[in-house]
Scaffold this active site. Structure first.
Site, mmCIF file in Angstrom:
data_model
loop_
_atom_site.group_PDB
_atom_site.id
_atom_site.type_symbol
_atom_site.label_atom_id
_atom_site.label_comp_id
_atom_site.label_asym_id
_atom_site.label_seq_id
_atom_site.Cartn_x
_atom_site.Cartn_y
_atom_site.Cartn_z
ATOM 1 N N ASP A 36 0.838 -1.192 0.000
ATOM 2 C CA ASP A 36 0.000 0.000 0.000
ATOM 3 C C ASP A 36 0.879 1.251 0.000
ATOM 4 O OD1 ASP A 36 -2.064 1.797 0.318
ATOM 5 O OD2 ASP A 36 -3.033 0.679 1.929
ATOM 6 N N ASP A 37 0.823 2.010 -1.075
ATOM 7 C CA ASP A 37 1.579 3.272 -1.162
ATOM 8 C C ASP A 37 3.096 3.073 -1.206
ATOM 9 O OD1 ASP A 37 -0.961 4.339 -0.914
ATOM 10 O OD2 ASP A 37 -0.486 5.668 0.763
ATOM 11 N N CYS A 76 -5.893 4.274 -3.280
ATOM 12 C CA CYS A 76 -6.171 2.898 -2.838
ATOM 13 C C CYS A 76 -7.476 2.273 -3.349
ATOM 14 C CB CYS A 76 -6.229 2.851 -1.314
ATOM 15 S SG CYS A 76 -4.891 3.702 -0.472
ATOM 16 N N HIS A 134 -11.268 -2.410 2.095
ATOM 17 C CA HIS A 134 -11.501 -1.089 1.483
ATOM 18 C C HIS A 134 -12.448 -1.108 0.283
ATOM 19 C CE1 HIS A 134 -9.527 3.077 0.566
ATOM 20 N NE2 HIS A 134 -10.595 3.160 1.328
ATOM 21 N N ASP A 286 -0.430 -0.830 -4.647
ATOM 22 C CA ASP A 286 -1.757 -0.414 -5.136
ATOM 23 C C ASP A 286 -1.752 0.945 -5.823
ATOM 24 O OD1 ASP A 286 -1.400 1.124 -2.803
ATOM 25 O OD2 ASP A 286 -3.534 1.074 -2.312
ATOM 26 N N ASN A 287 -0.714 1.731 -5.579
ATOM 27 C CA ASN A 287 -0.541 3.028 -6.262
ATOM 28 C C ASN A 287 0.873 3.495 -5.957
ATOM 29 O OD1 ASN A 287 -2.725 3.810 -3.737
ATOM 30 N ND2 ASN A 287 -0.707 4.776 -3.678
#
Ligand code: CA
Length: 470
Positions: A36-37, A76, A134, A286-287
């Site tokens: 994540d990130d 996300c 999420h 995810d990004n």
């Protein structure tokens, strides 16, 4: 006579065992490890110097690095909606990060969508999701209702990492959006008293899931929330980085290192159980990295999380499938997270319910198909009226305030805007965007940035307001 019977039995056993192995090869296990990130530069296989990731790098050594591996959105929620459906999330209105709104059945992944869990259950896979969901907190939208046999994690868009911070027993008790970061973890629909650092707990659960299901096809979606803020790490991992002076970067490095230990342990387990050759393992973020928030590093890419510059959507991305796809190679044609669903669908030999936007990557990785998997990849940011297209050679970003055209092959850092110099190409790419727009719908729900408006419009569906940003 007795001897012959034994030989026969042995032959039958050998035949059955062979048939089992063959069946497994025909329907390989699928693992997706999502961080994540995490920044583009923050894995060893993309050149990280200060954060060693020997565990994650094994996927690259055993398989293929996607140097132009994209996600379908730059934050996300929508990115995960694309990943889990294999479809551009704007096709079904998942255009924003959802609010934590447990009473709202529209706030999340619409029930018209088939998840990768739903798909693989049709092929008798055991399915599990660990970590960050999420995709909706309403009871109709939780993992166990969306194709997953097993869930261990949390429903919110983020979470604190230390168990002593998990003081909330239900999303309904959350007094702010970020209170959701303090919920006790869920095992399916039950709250649990977890005692480990969150990343370690998720790694432990991943090993346990694989051990439990080693003899049947399984799909594991291991969605770490690291290294998303808040920046929290244990001394075990912090102590690995005595030379990083910046506290935030040091904590970030420790958080990535914790994930890396988990990935290494998972790969060790696959080898130990002798299921490496019938398990496909994807790794991606995810990004792109939000450098200010978590001290991630997207270099040499321009931009950050939430941008459609490369730093927002081009991510660390690799896959291994030992004995089936080449090892140690870099694949440079653009691919997208949506391809994972299409690949899984082909490998499990199961038809998706909906039209997919990805492709089965295996023939490309085996060299059977030599053309680019995608003639174009697209992004939309509805609220900014921003559209972006990436073709094998070019990239164009269009919004009200600015237009950009890059020769992305020679200008990876998007430094030279060619928008005024190649009108023919601009028109051609604009036309493709116009065609793609026709597939899309407006957002189904208000997002994280619109909670005040949401609460005004939905007094009966009160969602806690953000009082702090973590
Ligand atoms: Ca993210």
């Amino acid at each position: 006579m007795k001897k012959i019977t034994w030989i026969l039995l042995l032959l039958i056993w050998a035949g059955l065992s062979f048939a089992q192995k063959r069946a497994a090869l025909e329907r390989p296990n699928i693992i997706i490890i999502l961080t994540d990130d995490q920044g583009y530069a923050d894995v060893g296989f993309n050149g990280s110097k200060d954060i060693p990731t020997p565990g994650i790098d094994r996927i690259a050594k055993n398989g293929v690095v996607f140097s132009s591996g994209y996600v379908s959105y730059a934050v996300c929620g929508p990115s995960r909606a694309g990943l889990i459906t294999g479809r551009y999330q704007d096709r079904f209105g998942f255009s924003r990060n959802p609010l934590l709104a447990v009473k709202d059945s529209v706030m999340g992944l619409p029930l018209t969508e088939e998840t990768l869990g739903d798909l693989l259950k049709k092929a008798d896979y055991k399915t599990g999701v660990l970590g960050k969901w999420h995709l909706g907190a309403h009871p109709s939208l939780i993992p166990n209702k969306r194709g997953f046999d097993e869930f261990y994690g949390f429903l919110e868009g983020g979470h604190r990492y230390f168990p002593e911070d998990w003081t909330i027993n239900s999303e309904k008790e959350a007094k702010s959006q970020y209170d959701g970061y303090r919920t006790k973890l869920l095992k399916n629909t039950e709250r649990v008293e977890e005692t480990e650092y969150l990343t370690d707990a998720l790694s432990r659960e991943a090993l346990s899931f694989v051990k439990a299901h080693q003899n049947e096809p399984f799909f594991l979606y291991l969605a770490y929330n690291a290294p998303h803020a808040p920046m929290q790490a244990t001394e075990k991992y912090l102590s690995r980085f005595p030379n990083i002076q910046d506290t935030k970067r040091k904590t970030y490095a420790a958080m990535v290192s914790a994930v890396d230990d988990g990935v290494g342990a998972l790969l060790d387990l696959l080898a130990e159980l002798e299921i490496e050759e019938n398990t496909v393992v994807f790794f991606l973020s995810d990004n792109g990295g939000p450098t200010k928030d978590n001290a991630s590093d997207n270099r040499p890419l321009r931009g950050f999380k939430s941008d459609f510059f490369e730093g927002g959507v081009r991510v660390p991305f690799a896959v291994q499938w030992k004995g089936q796809i080449p090892n140690g190679i870099v694949y440079d044609y653009p691919v997208i997270s949506l391809d994972i669903f299409a690949t899984a669908s082909a490998l499990a030999k199961v038809q998706p319910k909906n039209q997919l936007d990805g492709v089965n990557l295996v023939p490309y990785l085996k060299g059977e198909k030599k053309d680019p998997p995608h003639q174009a990849i697209y992004w939309r940011n509805f609220d900014r009226n921003r559209f972006t297209i990436r073709t094998p050679d070019s990239k164009m970003i269009m919004e009200a305030e600015a237009e950009y055209l890059f020769d992305i092959q020679s200008d990876l850092s998007e430094s030279k805007n060619l928008i005024g110099t190649d009108i023919t190409l601009k028109n051609k790419l604009s036309e493709r965007i116009e065609q793609w727009k026709k597939l899309l719908m407006d957002p189904l729900f208000l997002g994280l940035l619109e909670e005040k408006e949401y609460n005004l419009r939905n007094p009966d569906r009160f969602t806690p307001e953000s009082k702090e940003k973590e």
